[in-house]
Design an enzyme around this catalytic site. Structure first.
Site, mmCIF file in Angstrom:
data_model
loop_
_atom_site.group_PDB
_atom_site.id
_atom_site.type_symbol
_atom_site.label_atom_id
_atom_site.label_comp_id
_atom_site.label_asym_id
_atom_site.label_seq_id
_atom_site.Cartn_x
_atom_site.Cartn_y
_atom_site.Cartn_z
ATOM 1 N N SER A 151 28.065 53.126 23.536
ATOM 2 C CA SER A 151 26.766 53.166 22.885
ATOM 3 C C SER A 151 26.844 53.964 21.597
ATOM 4 O O SER A 151 27.489 55.016 21.549
ATOM 5 C CB SER A 151 25.740 53.813 23.817
ATOM 6 O OG SER A 151 24.538 54.062 23.128
ATOM 7 N N LYS A 152 26.154 53.475 20.577
ATOM 8 C CA LYS A 152 26.099 54.215 19.316
ATOM 9 C C LYS A 152 25.325 55.508 19.482
ATOM 10 O O LYS A 152 25.383 56.387 18.639
ATOM 11 C CB LYS A 152 25.487 53.348 18.217
ATOM 12 C CG LYS A 152 24.051 52.940 18.482
ATOM 13 C CD LYS A 152 23.557 51.980 17.430
ATOM 14 C CE LYS A 152 22.195 51.421 17.786
ATOM 15 N NZ LYS A 152 21.828 50.323 16.930
ATOM 16 N N ARG A 153 24.619 55.635 20.589
ATOM 17 C CA ARG A 153 23.850 56.855 20.844
ATOM 18 C C ARG A 153 24.670 57.931 21.560
ATOM 19 O O ARG A 153 24.193 59.035 21.769
ATOM 20 C CB ARG A 153 22.605 56.510 21.652
ATOM 21 C CG ARG A 153 21.625 55.673 20.850
ATOM 22 C CD ARG A 153 20.537 55.059 21.726
ATOM 23 N NE ARG A 153 19.749 54.086 20.997
ATOM 24 C CZ ARG A 153 20.069 52.814 20.831
ATOM 25 N NH1 ARG A 153 21.176 52.339 21.344
ATOM 26 N NH2 ARG A 153 19.304 51.993 20.149
ATOM 27 N N ASP A 154 25.895 57.592 21.967
ATOM 28 C CA ASP A 154 26.769 58.543 22.645
ATOM 29 C C ASP A 154 27.526 59.349 21.594
ATOM 30 O O ASP A 154 28.500 58.886 21.015
ATOM 31 C CB ASP A 154 27.747 57.801 23.557
ATOM 32 C CG ASP A 154 28.651 58.735 24.341
ATOM 33 O OD1 ASP A 154 28.589 59.965 24.136
ATOM 34 O OD2 ASP A 154 29.423 58.219 25.170
ATOM 35 N N GLN A 159 32.584 57.268 16.668
ATOM 36 C CA GLN A 159 31.994 55.947 16.656
ATOM 37 C C GLN A 159 31.805 55.346 15.283
ATOM 38 O O GLN A 159 31.529 54.164 15.162
ATOM 39 C CB GLN A 159 30.662 55.981 17.396
ATOM 40 C CG GLN A 159 29.722 57.067 16.904
ATOM 41 C CD GLN A 159 28.476 57.145 17.741
ATOM 42 O OE1 GLN A 159 27.794 56.151 17.883
ATOM 43 N NE2 GLN A 159 28.174 58.305 18.277
#
Length: 190
Positions: A151-154, A159
């Protein structure tokens, strides 16, 4: 191309349940597809707020050549008219991303294979506006050590491409790595 739909959440849920009970794939029936002006005014007078639905063409096959997966096709009759603007005025993902891709002059859209089912909706939006449809490529999902989709939110993982550049990774090495994530060439050569 689009129309106002005044269905309530309860009406839509009842429709879904009835379709499932009949063994059908749930999708919007189109019951507000051809409302008269008087019917729309009556719903507004009742205080109902409309969503805006895209009018999916009937009896059409949407075909695209995915540069990773090959030819993929969907029957429009299995999609159903989909919401492009919610009752609160917020555009939905499939509508917004198609507009965004057009405005940013995207020629290629590369993303995870979990977005394959979104593609026919986005293609229909491009076609409705008379825009060139970008080339699509859907890659195998990349997962973490827990087998969950990255996830780009991790924020615990690297990333962004800039981060790899700052760490000294060569552009060619990164392209090679990404290219081999979802498939491998015949033989041992990379």
């Amino acid at each position: 191309l689009a129309y106002k739909c005044f269905c309530t959440e309860e009406e839509l849920e009842k429709e879904r349940e009835e379709q499932i009970a009949r063994g059908e794939m749930p999708r919007y029936s189109g019951k507000h597809r051809n409302l008269t002006q008087e019917e729309q005014e009556q719903f507004l007078a009742e205080g109902r707020q409309p969503s805006i639905r895209f009018r999916v063409p009937e009896g059409k096959i949407i075909v695209f050549n995915d540069i990773v997966k090959g030819e993929i096709s969907f029957e429009s009759d299995g999609i159903g008219d989909f919401v492009i603007v919610k009752k609160d005025g917020t555009p939905t993902y499939n509508f917004a991303v198609a507009i965004d891709d057009y405005l940013m002059k995207m020629t290629h859209v590369l993303r995870g294979e979990d977005h394959i089912s979104n593609t026919p909706k986005q293609i229909m939006i491009f076609q409705a506006f008379g825009w060139d449809v970008p080339v699509f490529g859907h890659m195998t999902l990349i997962v973490n050590e827990s087998r969950k989709k990255l996830s780009k939110r991790d924020e615990s993982i690297i990333q962004f491409i800039e981060q790899y550049d700052e760490l000294g990774y060569l552009t060619e090495a990164l392209f090679n790595f990404i290219g081999l994530l979802g498939w491998s060439p015949v033989g041992e050569e990379e």
